[in-house]
Design a protein around this motif. Structure first.
Motif, PDB file in Angstrom:
ATOM      1  N   VAL A 103      13.431  -1.870  19.584  1.00  0.00           N
ATOM      2  CA  VAL A 103      14.096  -2.789  18.663  1.00  0.00           C
ATOM      3  C   VAL A 103      14.998  -2.019  17.704  1.00  0.00           C
ATOM      4  N   LEU A 104      16.186  -2.556  17.476  1.00  0.00           N
ATOM      5  CA  LEU A 104      17.079  -2.042  16.436  1.00  0.00           C
ATOM      6  C   LEU A 104      17.081  -3.036  15.288  1.00  0.00           C
ATOM      7  N   VAL A 105      16.744  -2.553  14.100  1.00  0.00           N
ATOM      8  CA  VAL A 105      16.792  -3.381  12.903  1.00  0.00           C
ATOM      9  C   VAL A 105      18.080  -3.048  12.147  1.00  0.00           C
ATOM     10  N   LEU A 133       7.471  -5.327   9.934  1.00  0.00           N
ATOM     11  CA  LEU A 133       7.511  -4.795  11.301  1.00  0.00           C
ATOM     12  C   LEU A 133       6.113  -4.541  11.835  1.00  0.00           C
ATOM     13  N   ALA A 134       5.246  -4.005  10.981  1.00  0.00           N
ATOM     14  CA  ALA A 134       3.872  -3.712  11.409  1.00  0.00           C
ATOM     15  C   ALA A 134       3.146  -4.985  11.831  1.00  0.00           C
ATOM     16  N   ALA A 135       3.509  -6.107  11.221  1.00  0.00           N
ATOM     17  CA  ALA A 135       2.850  -7.369  11.539  1.00  0.00           C
ATOM     18  C   ALA A 135       3.098  -7.794  12.985  1.00  0.00           C
ATOM     19  N   ILE A 136       4.162  -7.290  13.594  1.00  0.00           N
ATOM     20  CA  ILE A 136       4.437  -7.602  15.008  1.00  0.00           C
ATOM     21  C   ILE A 136       4.463  -6.313  15.836  1.00  0.00           C
ATOM     22  N   ASN A 137       3.698  -5.324  15.364  1.00  0.00           N
ATOM     23  CA  ASN A 137       3.486  -4.070  16.102  1.00  0.00           C
ATOM     24  C   ASN A 137       4.775  -3.282  16.362  1.00  0.00           C
ATOM     25  N   LEU A 138       5.563  -3.154  15.318  1.00  0.00           N
ATOM     26  CA  LEU A 138       6.762  -2.337  15.365  1.00  0.00           C
ATOM     27  C   LEU A 138       6.727  -1.336  14.211  1.00  0.00           C
ATOM     28  N   SER A 139       7.289  -0.161  14.440  1.00  0.00           N
ATOM     29  CA  SER A 139       7.392   0.817  13.354  1.00  0.00           C
ATOM     30  C   SER A 139       8.527   1.783  13.637  1.00  0.00           C
ATOM     31  N   LEU A 247      10.067 -10.407  22.349  1.00  0.00           N
ATOM     32  CA  LEU A 247       9.671  -9.031  22.634  1.00  0.00           C
ATOM     33  C   LEU A 247       8.621  -8.987  23.746  1.00  0.00           C
ATOM     34  N   LEU A 248       7.685  -9.901  23.705  1.00  0.00           N
ATOM     35  CA  LEU A 248       6.649  -9.950  24.750  1.00  0.00           C
ATOM     36  C   LEU A 248       7.252 -10.348  26.093  1.00  0.00           C
ATOM     37  N   GLU A 249       8.269 -11.160  26.042  1.00  0.00           N
ATOM     38  CA  GLU A 249       8.963 -11.553  27.271  1.00  0.00           C
ATOM     39  C   GLU A 249       9.709 -10.362  27.874  1.00  0.00           C
ATOM     40  N   LEU A 250      10.300  -9.532  26.992  1.00  0.00           N
ATOM     41  CA  LEU A 250      11.054  -8.368  27.448  1.00  0.00           C
ATOM     42  C   LEU A 250      10.144  -7.254  27.934  1.00  0.00           C
ATOM     43  N   ASN A 251       9.024  -7.083  27.253  1.00  0.00           N
ATOM     44  CA  ASN A 251       8.066  -6.028  27.612  1.00  0.00           C
ATOM     45  C   ASN A 251       6.672  -6.423  27.132  1.00  0.00           C
ATOM     46  N   PRO A 252       5.874  -7.027  28.009  1.00  0.00           N
ATOM     47  CA  PRO A 252       4.543  -7.489  27.606  1.00  0.00           C
ATOM     48  C   PRO A 252       3.634  -6.380  27.067  1.00  0.00           C
ATOM     49  N   GLY A 253       3.924  -5.125  27.414  1.00  0.00           N
ATOM     50  CA  GLY A 253       3.062  -4.037  26.969  1.00  0.00           C
ATOM     51  C   GLY A 253       3.604  -3.249  25.796  1.00  0.00           C
ATOM     52  N   TYR A 254       4.615  -3.777  25.116  1.00  0.00           N
ATOM     53  CA  TYR A 254       5.250  -2.985  24.049  1.00  0.00           C
ATOM     54  C   TYR A 254       4.287  -2.657  22.913  1.00  0.00           C
ATOM     55  N   GLU A 255       3.303  -3.538  22.671  1.00  0.00           N
ATOM     56  CA  GLU A 255       2.380  -3.331  21.541  1.00  0.00           C
ATOM     57  C   GLU A 255       1.513  -2.085  21.721  1.00  0.00           C
ATOM     58  N   SER A 256       1.299  -1.690  22.967  1.00  0.00           N
ATOM     59  CA  SER A 256       0.482  -0.505  23.217  1.00  0.00           C
ATOM     60  C   SER A 256       1.185   0.778  22.785  1.00  0.00           C
ATOM     61  N   GLN A 257       2.486   0.700  22.588  1.00  0.00           N
ATOM     62  CA  GLN A 257       3.258   1.869  22.162  1.00  0.00           C
ATOM     63  C   GLN A 257       3.328   1.993  20.638  1.00  0.00           C
ATOM     64  N   TYR A 258       2.752   1.033  19.955  1.00  0.00           N
ATOM     65  CA  TYR A 258       2.873   0.982  18.495  1.00  0.00           C
ATOM     66  C   TYR A 258       2.064   2.067  17.807  1.00  0.00           C
ATOM     67  N   ILE A 259       2.709   2.762  16.878  1.00  0.00           N
ATOM     68  CA  ILE A 259       2.055   3.756  16.017  1.00  0.00           C
ATOM     69  C   ILE A 259       2.353   3.347  14.578  1.00  0.00           C
ATOM     70  N   PRO A 260       1.336   3.096  13.758  1.00  0.00           N
ATOM     71  CA  PRO A 260       1.583   2.666  12.376  1.00  0.00           C
ATOM     72  C   PRO A 260       2.376   3.731  11.609  1.00  0.00           C
ATOM     73  N   TYR A 261       3.296   3.235  10.789  1.00  0.00           N
ATOM     74  CA  TYR A 261       4.075   4.147   9.940  1.00  0.00           C
ATOM     75  C   TYR A 261       3.404   4.253   8.577  1.00  0.00           C
ATOM     76  N   VAL A 262       3.122   5.479   8.175  1.00  0.00           N
ATOM     77  CA  VAL A 262       2.531   5.733   6.866  1.00  0.00           C
ATOM     78  C   VAL A 262       3.533   6.586   6.083  1.00  0.00           C
ATOM     79  N   LYS A 263       4.027   6.029   4.982  1.00  0.00           N
ATOM     80  CA  LYS A 263       5.023   6.741   4.181  1.00  0.00           C
ATOM     81  C   LYS A 263       4.405   7.978   3.555  1.00  0.00           C
ATOM     82  N   GLN A 264       5.105   9.104   3.717  1.00  0.00           N
ATOM     83  CA  GLN A 264       4.608  10.367   3.175  1.00  0.00           C
ATOM     84  C   GLN A 264       4.844  10.430   1.670  1.00  0.00           C
TER      85      GLN A 264
END
Length: 264
Positions: A103-105, A133-139, A247-264
């Motif tokens: 996804v491009l924001v 973004l985290a609410a829909i498994n994006l980071s 997003l699920l239509e484009l790639n049903p497994g995209y959520e498995s690639q999600y890594i939470p973003y933690v601000k340093q």
């Protein structure tokens, strides 16, 4: 023989004569002939007129960026002085995220914190965007790239003027060509109007999908608008759920690639 060649021979003979005599002979200067090209050469020149070299037409706009690499685009952004925003910026803000995003924001433009750090969405609005973004498994560290319509901060965080957005548009076009996102999320009216070339704002555009170069585009509120008016958060959440269906239509497994973003 050309007149120039004849003149060169005459000069050599004059120099040799002066050397032998030990002084400069005035006869060579007083009796210097007028040389002409031989008739044969003149005829050839008439038969084969000299071709004028025409300057090659530049078919590329001066604002166009060839998408060689993201680093190339970032360097061009850093050197850009196409509009007055270059005079007031502290840092250019090209974008941040993964090199092959799902996804491009696209936002509006840098604010104060972004201008100071050279990174997009790092202030309060950026923190809210990360939660959205985290609410829909994006980071931004796993499957997202974040960019803006303009790469320099407009003074007092005003909306960029149309001419400023136009001056910057080729940078975003090059980024999209390089990133090849599967979907685009426009946050805010400025982003939507400039990307989709429409006069409508978020209220009219949300709840439906558009296309930009065959890429599905969804529009929702800018996080800064949600900070100003918390009643819009419910509508933004509906937009995010609507976007997730695509997003699920484009790639049903995209959520498995999600890594939470933690601000340093």
């Amino acid at each position: 023989m050309t007149s120039e060649q004849k003149q060169q021979i005459y000069s050599l003979l004059k120099t040799a004569s002066d050397s032998i005599l030990g002084y400069k002979s005035k006869s060579f200067d007083e009796n210097a002939p007028f040389f002409k090209d031989d008739e044969k050469i003149q005829l050839q020149e008439k038969q084969q007129p000299q071709q004028k070299i025409q300057p090659q037409e530049n078919t590329k706009s001066s604002n166009q960026i060839l998408p060689q690499s993201m680093q190339n685009v970032i360097e061009k952004i850093a050197q850009c002085s196409r509009c007055p925003l270059a005079k007031t910026r502290h840092n250019t803000v090209p974008g941040t995220g993964v090199s092959s995003p799902f996804v491009l924001v696209i936002g509006e433009g840098p604010g104060f914190e972004e201008d100071m750090q050279g990174l997009p969405f790092v202030g309060p609005a950026g923190q809210l965007l990360d939660k959205m973004l985290a609410a829909i498994n994006l980071s931004r560290i796993s499957n997202v790239y974040i960019a803006n319509i303009v790469k320099c901060r407009p003074p007092q965080n005003r909306n960029p003027y149309p001419e400023e957005a136009d001056a910057c548009s080729s940078f975003l076009q090059a980024q999209i060509a390089l990133l090849k996102p599967k979907a685009i999320l426009c946050v805010g009216t400025v982003a939507a109007k400039n990307l989709l070339k429409t006069e409508f704002g978020v209220t009219k555009l949300r709840g439906q999908f558009f296309e930009y170069q065959n890429i599905p585009v969804c529009v929702t509120y800018h996080p800064s608008a949600l900070l100003r008016d918390i009643s819009l958060k419910r509508l933004a959440w509906e937009d995010l759920k609507f976007f997730k269906t695509k997003l699920l239509e484009l790639n049903p497994g995209y959520e498995s690639q999600y890594i939470p973003y933690v601000k340093q």
